[in-house]
Design a protein around this motif. Sequence first.
Motif, PDB file in Angstrom:
ATOM      1  N   LEU A  73      37.050  32.355  49.853  1.00 50.65           N
ATOM      2  CA  LEU A  73      37.164  33.511  50.809  1.00 50.65           C
ATOM      3  C   LEU A  73      38.238  34.387  50.383  1.00 50.65           C
ATOM      4  O   LEU A  73      38.028  36.015  50.464  1.00 50.65           O
ATOM      5  N   ASP A  74      39.208  34.037  49.705  1.00 52.26           N
ATOM      6  CA  ASP A  74      40.045  34.853  49.362  1.00 52.26           C
ATOM      7  C   ASP A  74      39.725  35.679  48.150  1.00 52.26           C
ATOM      8  O   ASP A  74      39.762  37.070  48.172  1.00 52.26           O
ATOM      9  N   GLU A  75      38.963  35.061  47.431  1.00 49.49           N
ATOM     10  CA  GLU A  75      38.374  35.801  46.239  1.00 49.49           C
ATOM     11  C   GLU A  75      37.249  37.080  46.890  1.00 49.49           C
ATOM     12  O   GLU A  75      37.257  37.929  46.108  1.00 49.49           O
ATOM     13  N   LYS A  76      36.498  36.826  47.837  1.00 44.63           N
ATOM     14  CA  LYS A  76      35.667  37.655  48.160  1.00 44.63           C
ATOM     15  C   LYS A  76      36.647  38.845  48.839  1.00 44.63           C
ATOM     16  O   LYS A  76      36.052  40.026  48.574  1.00 44.63           O
ATOM     17  N   PHE A  77      37.472  38.730  49.716  1.00 45.38           N
ATOM     18  CA  PHE A  77      38.217  39.679  50.205  1.00 45.38           C
ATOM     19  C   PHE A  77      39.213  40.423  49.179  1.00 45.38           C
ATOM     20  O   PHE A  77      39.121  41.666  49.259  1.00 45.38           O
TER      21      PHE A  77
END
Length: 189
Positions: A73-77
């Motif tokens: 999720l951090d990578e997507k944001f």
Amino acid sequence: MDQFNRDTYKKESLFHEFYHSCLGRIIILAVLCLVLFVVGVMTVPSEKEMYEKTIDNIHECLQDNEAVPNDDLDEKFSNIDRTISTADTTLTNDALFDTFEEFNRLEVYKHPAYATVYLRNTLHPQGVRVGIGVFGMVISTVYFSDLVLDLGPARGEYNERLVPAPSLDEDFGENPHLTPYHYKGNPED
């Protein structure tokens, strides 16, 4: 006798009838898609721009994950942030980036209305998409887990067994005496 009111039964204009018909809406949608396609073809980023922006996105990815790796999720944001920002390359660990350049290769592919960048390495020999160029911008899709930054042996010595064979000196006990079982039917019948 009631007087006929011509204002309430006014004939609609040809454009209004065309706009409210099913065929008219399909044609308007097709024209809109054609205009977007033409604009997309005219604004596809060049190969050099795609490569430079993807390298910039990889710099940011290495900076973000140097101390503590991010989750999905951090990578997507972070990819959304990488798309609209520029990396400060002085903050990137040079040894880490040199390792990236040694074990990874970027390839840019041009398509009619967009371009893509693929990362090839030993982890992804077929390539994994790390950038999409459309409407003059490069959208980042880089994940830290896709980058190969260390090559170590996958196993020990050549032909070494992963699970060692049991030694013949071990005593496993005696084999039990087993008699074959033959089905003789249901005893209640």
